[in-house]
Design a protein around this motif. Structure first.
Motif, PDB file in Angstrom:
ATOM      1  N   LYS A 161       0.797  -1.221   0.000  1.00  6.53           N
ATOM      2  CA  LYS A 161       0.000   0.000   0.000  1.00  6.53           C
ATOM      3  C   LYS A 161       0.837   1.282   0.000  1.00  6.53           C
ATOM      4  N   LEU A 162       2.140   1.175   0.176  1.00  5.81           N
ATOM      5  CA  LEU A 162       3.002   2.355   0.087  1.00  5.81           C
ATOM      6  C   LEU A 162       4.345   1.923  -0.477  1.00  5.81           C
ATOM      7  N   PRO A 163       5.109   2.857  -1.055  1.00  3.88           N
ATOM      8  CA  PRO A 163       6.392   2.483  -1.647  1.00  3.88           C
ATOM      9  C   PRO A 163       7.394   1.993  -0.605  1.00  3.88           C
ATOM     10  N   ILE A 164       8.095   0.925  -0.954  1.00  4.57           N
ATOM     11  CA  ILE A 164       9.231   0.464  -0.174  1.00  4.57           C
ATOM     12  C   ILE A 164      10.452   0.589  -1.079  1.00  4.57           C
ATOM     13  N   TYR A 165      11.350   1.485  -0.711  1.00  9.45           N
ATOM     14  CA  TYR A 165      12.517   1.772  -1.536  1.00  9.45           C
ATOM     15  C   TYR A 165      13.694   0.913  -1.074  1.00  9.45           C
ATOM     16  N   PHE A 166      14.244   0.136  -1.979  1.00 12.07           N
ATOM     17  CA  PHE A 166      15.355  -0.736  -1.617  1.00 12.07           C
ATOM     18  C   PHE A 166      16.686  -0.165  -2.089  1.00 12.07           C
ATOM     19  N   CYS A 167      17.734  -0.477  -1.336  1.00 16.01           N
ATOM     20  CA  CYS A 167      19.105  -0.110  -1.684  1.00 16.01           C
ATOM     21  C   CYS A 167      20.010  -1.140  -1.021  1.00 16.01           C
ATOM     22  N   ASN A 168      21.253  -1.178  -1.390  1.00 16.52           N
ATOM     23  CA  ASN A 168      22.172  -2.133  -0.754  1.00 16.52           C
ATOM     24  C   ASN A 168      22.451  -1.727   0.681  1.00 16.52           C
ATOM     25  N   SER A 169      22.729  -0.446   0.897  1.00  6.14           N
ATOM     26  CA  SER A 169      22.940   0.078   2.242  1.00  6.14           C
ATOM     27  C   SER A 169      22.476   1.528   2.252  1.00  6.14           C
ATOM     28  N   LEU A 170      22.181   2.057   3.437  1.00  4.94           N
ATOM     29  CA  LEU A 170      21.640   3.411   3.510  1.00  4.94           C
ATOM     30  C   LEU A 170      22.594   4.464   2.977  1.00  4.94           C
ATOM     31  N   ASP A 171      23.896   4.292   3.214  1.00  6.19           N
ATOM     32  CA  ASP A 171      24.822   5.316   2.735  1.00  6.19           C
ATOM     33  C   ASP A 171      24.838   5.410   1.213  1.00  6.19           C
ATOM     34  N   ASP A 172      24.409   4.327   0.530  1.00  8.05           N
ATOM     35  CA  ASP A 172      24.330   4.365  -0.939  1.00  8.05           C
ATOM     36  C   ASP A 172      23.389   5.460  -1.409  1.00  8.05           C
ATOM     37  N   PHE A 204      13.577  10.042   8.428  1.00  6.65           N
ATOM     38  CA  PHE A 204      13.752   9.682   9.835  1.00  6.65           C
ATOM     39  C   PHE A 204      14.343   8.276   9.892  1.00  6.65           C
ATOM     40  N   ILE A 205      15.482   8.143  10.556  1.00  8.42           N
ATOM     41  CA  ILE A 205      16.181   6.861  10.560  1.00  8.42           C
ATOM     42  C   ILE A 205      15.976   6.140  11.886  1.00  8.42           C
ATOM     43  N   LEU A 206      15.485   4.918  11.795  1.00  9.35           N
ATOM     44  CA  LEU A 206      15.303   4.059  12.961  1.00  9.35           C
ATOM     45  C   LEU A 206      16.379   2.989  12.947  1.00  9.35           C
ATOM     46  N   GLY A 207      17.025   2.792  14.096  1.00  8.63           N
ATOM     47  CA  GLY A 207      18.137   1.865  14.158  1.00  8.63           C
ATOM     48  C   GLY A 207      17.777   0.477  14.641  1.00  8.63           C
ATOM     49  N   ASN A 208      18.778  -0.357  14.686  1.00 15.74           N
ATOM     50  CA  ASN A 208      18.668  -1.747  15.120  1.00 15.74           C
ATOM     51  C   ASN A 208      18.017  -1.865  16.495  1.00 15.74           C
ATOM     52  N   GLU A 209      17.265  -2.956  16.673  1.00 14.94           N
ATOM     53  CA  GLU A 209      16.506  -3.163  17.905  1.00 14.94           C
ATOM     54  C   GLU A 209      17.372  -3.089  19.167  1.00 14.94           C
ATOM     55  N   SER A 210      18.625  -3.498  19.087  1.00  9.52           N
ATOM     56  CA  SER A 210      19.503  -3.508  20.268  1.00  9.52           C
ATOM     57  C   SER A 210      20.506  -2.362  20.280  1.00  9.52           C
ATOM     58  N   ASP A 211      21.083  -2.057  19.118  1.00  8.33           N
ATOM     59  CA  ASP A 211      22.213  -1.121  19.063  1.00  8.33           C
ATOM     60  C   ASP A 211      21.868   0.264  18.538  1.00  8.33           C
ATOM     61  N   GLY A 212      20.648   0.460  18.058  1.00  9.22           N
ATOM     62  CA  GLY A 212      20.269   1.759  17.519  1.00  9.22           C
ATOM     63  C   GLY A 212      20.881   2.026  16.153  1.00  9.22           C
ATOM     64  N   VAL A 213      20.949   3.297  15.797  1.00 11.43           N
ATOM     65  CA  VAL A 213      21.487   3.698  14.495  1.00 11.43           C
ATOM     66  C   VAL A 213      23.000   3.462  14.489  1.00 11.43           C
ATOM     67  N   SER A 214      23.498   2.870  13.410  1.00 10.87           N
ATOM     68  CA  SER A 214      24.922   2.539  13.318  1.00 10.87           C
ATOM     69  C   SER A 214      25.765   3.799  13.223  1.00 10.87           C
ATOM     70  N   LEU A 220      25.877  10.612   8.690  1.00  9.47           N
ATOM     71  CA  LEU A 220      25.132  11.190   7.572  1.00  9.47           C
ATOM     72  C   LEU A 220      23.908  11.976   8.030  1.00  9.47           C
ATOM     73  N   CYS A 221      23.649  11.952   9.338  1.00 12.41           N
ATOM     74  CA  CYS A 221      22.452  12.597   9.871  1.00 12.41           C
ATOM     75  C   CYS A 221      22.709  14.067  10.208  1.00 12.41           C
TER      76      CYS A 221
END
Length: 249
Positions: A161-172, A204-214, A220-221
């Motif tokens: 129902k909404l776009p999901i944009y894929f990339c290899n990694s966020l910094d790309d 808005f960047i959400l990080g890993n469940e345990s470690d947060g944003v890498s 880059l934020c």
């Protein structure tokens, strides 16, 4: 030149294909006329009875191509030999887009996921974003949960129902976006989500469940934000955080 364009078109076509597996999942997909199906894959060792018979009949009814494979070859397609139960299905996800397309948008509010591992969290994030004021999700292929039957179940039918944009990694992709405000969600931030007016182009960047944003993505934020908390509660589940962001004004 023509061969090159044909390759580009073919690559773009297959990028929009998501492969699911498991007999019950495949039956549900085949029964949903709104889902566009590219091809059904089956192990040639399957006994044609019960669920397999139902799958075959549904595929024939919808005139869907059935490809038969050795069990080992099918496992390469499903990428989950332990749970595919001898069946896999390729569905066309038109909302699944290359993150490079973001550069063509005049305005956007996106949620980017950095290392989200739990399929249920991913599904619930998709559901909240589909219901809220979000224009899409950026989902890296690297170190992230993949679109799977568990994700689809948790998204409760909102996956497409909404776009999901894929990339290899966020910094790309984040390095290539001009005039974009990139917010990191962090419980240690001084600024809260209520203290800002989102930029016309916001991520808005959400990080890993345990470690947060890498650490790599933090660089880059532009700004860190937190959810204001009461009564000494330190943090919220990442899917709950996504819900709050999705319904920001």
């Amino acid at each position: 030149m023509q061969d090159s364009q044909e390759y580009i078109d073919k690559k773009a076509f297959f990028e929009k294909i998501i492969t699911l597996y498991g007999r019950n999942v495949v039956i549900e997909v085949l029964e949903d006329a709104s889902v566009e199906i590219h091809k059904l894959h089956m192990a040639d060792s399957n006994k044609i009875d019960g669920a397999v018979k139902t799958i075959t009949e549904l595929a024939k009814k919808r005139n869907i191509e059935i490809a038969y494979h050795a069990k080992r070859d099918l496992s390469r397609i499903s990428k989950n030999a332990k749970q595919d139960q001898g069946v896999a299905i390729d569905i066309m996800a038109k909302s699944y887009q290359n993150a490079k397309e973001i550069k063509n948008l005049d305005t956007f509010r996106l949620i980017a996921l950095d290392g989200i591992q739990n399929p249920q969290n991913l599904g619930m994030i998709i559901r909240s974003c589909a219901a809220g004021n979000v224009d899409g999700i950026i989902l890296p292929k690297k170190s992230s949960a993949k679109i799977s039957p568990l994700v689809i179940k948790a998204s409760a039918g909102t996956l497409f129902k909404l776009p999901i944009y894929f990339c290899n990694s966020l910094d790309d992709i984040l390095n290539d976006l001009d005039d974009t405000k990139i917010y990191e969600l962090s419980s240690h931030a001084q600024t809260t989500i209520h203290d800002i007016v989102p930029h016309a182009k916001s991520i808005f960047i959400l990080g890993n469940e345990s470690d947060g944003v890498s650490a790599e993505v933090q660089k880059l934020c532009n700004e860190a934000l937190r959810i204001p908390m009461n009564r000494g509660v330190e943090s919220l589940n990442v899917a709950v955080t996504a819900s709050l962001l999705a319904f920001m004004k």
